[in-house]
Design a protein around this motif. Structure first.
Motif, mmCIF file in Angstrom:
data_model
loop_
_atom_site.group_PDB
_atom_site.id
_atom_site.type_symbol
_atom_site.label_atom_id
_atom_site.label_comp_id
_atom_site.label_asym_id
_atom_site.label_seq_id
_atom_site.Cartn_x
_atom_site.Cartn_y
_atom_site.Cartn_z
ATOM 1 N N LEU A 163 -8.214 9.497 2.701
ATOM 2 C CA LEU A 163 -7.862 8.242 2.055
ATOM 3 C C LEU A 163 -8.911 7.890 1.012
ATOM 4 C CD1 LEU A 163 -6.633 6.117 5.100
ATOM 5 C CD2 LEU A 163 -5.265 7.397 3.459
ATOM 6 N N ALA A 164 -9.290 8.862 0.195
ATOM 7 C CA ALA A 164 -10.371 8.665 -0.766
ATOM 8 C C ALA A 164 -10.064 7.523 -1.720
ATOM 9 C CB ALA A 164 -10.637 9.942 -1.547
ATOM 10 N N VAL A 165 -8.823 7.308 -2.060
ATOM 11 C CA VAL A 165 -8.460 6.134 -2.854
ATOM 12 C C VAL A 165 -7.516 5.271 -2.037
ATOM 13 C CG1 VAL A 165 -8.742 7.340 -5.047
ATOM 14 C CG2 VAL A 165 -6.476 7.216 -4.003
ATOM 15 N N GLN A 166 -7.544 3.998 -2.307
ATOM 16 C CA GLN A 166 -6.643 3.066 -1.646
ATOM 17 C C GLN A 166 -5.484 2.731 -2.588
ATOM 18 O OE1 GLN A 166 -6.840 2.405 1.388
ATOM 19 N NE2 GLN A 166 -8.956 2.827 1.983
ATOM 20 N N PRO A 167 -4.321 2.419 -2.037
ATOM 21 C CA PRO A 167 -3.174 2.102 -2.896
ATOM 22 C C PRO A 167 -3.477 0.957 -3.859
ATOM 23 C CG PRO A 167 -2.468 2.396 -0.627
ATOM 24 C CD PRO A 167 -3.963 2.399 -0.604
#
Length: 478
Positions: free
Chosen positions: A17-21
């Motif tokens: 989940l390196a980036v979040q939505p």
């Protein structure tokens, strides 16, 4: 499997989940977890152009993990945080590419249409007929293939469908209908809300009307599903080092969009009428005069194709890549930005209520000023209610290989060694590093044809017809 291998797998799984939505908040893109504003610092990514989209051969821009790893490493060094991908096959597996870009903090904006028959709206007399259940099945399939990737920032429901004044009559209601159908499908079948927007041609006679028509609220309750969530503009008006904020009419765009109720950004930019490109517009786009209104942009384009002088990188038929001078110049411009300030800026600006759709919003007498949009085609609502048959759902997977295996050369022809991707912690998007790639290679310059594939660049068209088609597209744009 050894304990070390298990530990590595666990490590990379933890980075899944390196980036979040991203969500839309008023006229800003906002990280749904941290609340930080996202300014798009991106590039268009379509390996091989339209010729590189070969579903029958199992090939689209996000189907080859080895190539994506190479390109993600190059893009991470460049400093981008987003890519736009124009043509995808929803039946292919995109897990590795999506996961690689996710790990390095790069978001993806996906066009749902393709150049294949039945997979886009057809202008002119065939417009109504092309809007059918088969077409909806295709664009819903794209949603299914990508909605599980946290780094999908949004979908484009259309690209330059209104590309001249006459098209401003019949086309706008259909763009709103497609947008409505996509958003309703996402609401019913996706695990999260994903924004849907439109990418507009820079036709100044209808640009303001396109934005006003697509972003107003028909129902008057600010919750109209046919209303776009963001507005992209393909703009090439800033050309060369002599251009200014005024001569490029960037000031006009800022005034025009000053009361926007949705994020507005350049879905393409990077004029090539003056070469090499120096990208002076980057400082204007991310400067104080524009960031209050605009949400960044995507440089056209990552790959050099058909010698069109838009590319940042040459890619050869054996997988070897070579940075161009344009890459160096763009990286230097990105490295001047205060990216932390850009990405952590105030995202709580007052949300303007979307204006109720009314003929008074439209200034041109030739642009459609009615808002009676087409109903969903027969069979379309069933697809929304039940989901498409046998969807191909993607998923984020562990990325255990970080080293680029193909040769990559800097713009002077020197081999770049130890090129790797660098996975980022959760919540972080990629940003310019402040370090230039030019001059980082080792050894002496080499001949492209002797070491990078004697058959030439990957993106050279196979036929004269393809070259002619590319030239025709270029002439249409410019």
């Amino acid at each position: 499997m050894s304990l070390l291998s298990l530990a590595l797998v666990a490590l990379y799984a933890s980075l899944a989940l390196a980036v979040q939505p991203i969500k839309v908040q008023g006229s800003n893109f906002v990280n749904s977890v941290t609340g930080d504003r996202l300014q798009i610092i991106g590039v268009a990514y379509q390996p091989g152009g339209s010729a590189g989209f070969k579903p029958d051969s199992g090939i689209d821009p996000l189907s080859n993990g080895t190539e994506c790893l190479r390109d993600a490493a190059i893009m991470q060094s460049l400093g981008v945080n987003a890519i736009r991908v124009y043509n995808v096959d929803p039946d292919l597996n995109h897990d590795m590419c999506a996961s690689i870009f996710n790990d390095v903090g790069i978001y993806m904006i996906i066009d749902v249409n393709s150049p294949l028959g039945g997979e886009s709206l057809v202008p002119g007399e065939q417009l109504e007929g092309s809007y059918n259940a088969g077409y909806l099945n295709h664009i819903f399939s794209v949603v299914e293939a990508f909605h599980n990737y946290n780094n999908v920032l949004g979908f484009f429901s259309g690209n330059e469908d209104m590309n001249d004044v006459p098209s401003g009559g019949p086309v706008p209601p259909y763009i709103r209908s497609v947008t409505r159908d996509l958003k309703n499908y996402i609401a019913k079948n996706s695990p999260r809300v994903i924004p849907v927007g439109y990418s507009a041609a820079d036709v100044r006679d209808i640009l303001a009307d396109s934005w006003a028509y697509l972003s107003c609220d028909i129902d008057g309750n600010d919750n109209d599903m046919s209303r776009i969530d963001f507005f992209g503009l393909n703009s090439y008006s800033w050309c060369g080092s002599q251009a200014t904020f005024e001569s490029s009419q960037y000031n006009v765009l800022v005034d025009q969009f000053s009361k926007t109720t949705v994020p507005v950004f350049f879905s393409e930019y990077g004029c090539n009428k003056v070469l090499p490109r120096v990208f002076d517009e980057v400082q204007a786009l991310y400067g104080s005069e524009m960031t209050g209104v605009m949400s960044g942009g995507l440089v056209y384009e990552y790959y050099e194709e058909v010698s069109n002088n838009f590319g940042l990188v040459w890619v050869y038929d054996n997988g070897t890549a070579e940075l161009r001078t344009d890459y160096d110049n763009l990286q230097k411009q990105f490295n001047k930005l205060d990216s932390k300030a850009l990405q952590s800026g105030n995202s709580t600006a007052t949300k303007l209520t979307s204006p109720k759709c009314d003929a008074s919003l439209i200034s041109s007498t030739s642009f459609n000023n009615t808002f009676d949009i087409p109903s969903i085609p027969r069979g379309g609502q069933k697809l929304i209610d039940n989901g498409i048959p046998k969807p191909n759902n993607g998923k984020i997977v562990p990325v255990t290989d970080t080293k680029v295996t193909q040769n990559v050369y800097d713009s002077s022809g020197k081999l770049m060694t130890n090129l790797v991707i660098k996975p980022l912690p959760n919540d972080q998007s990629n940003n310019p590093s402040g370090t230039d790639s030019s001059g980082t290679g080792t050894g002496s310059a080499t001949s492209p044809t002797s070491t990078k594939g004697a058959a030439g660049q990957l993106n050279v068209p196979a036929t004269a017809a393809a070259a002619a088609a590319a030239l025709l597209i270029y002439n249409i744009i410019f």
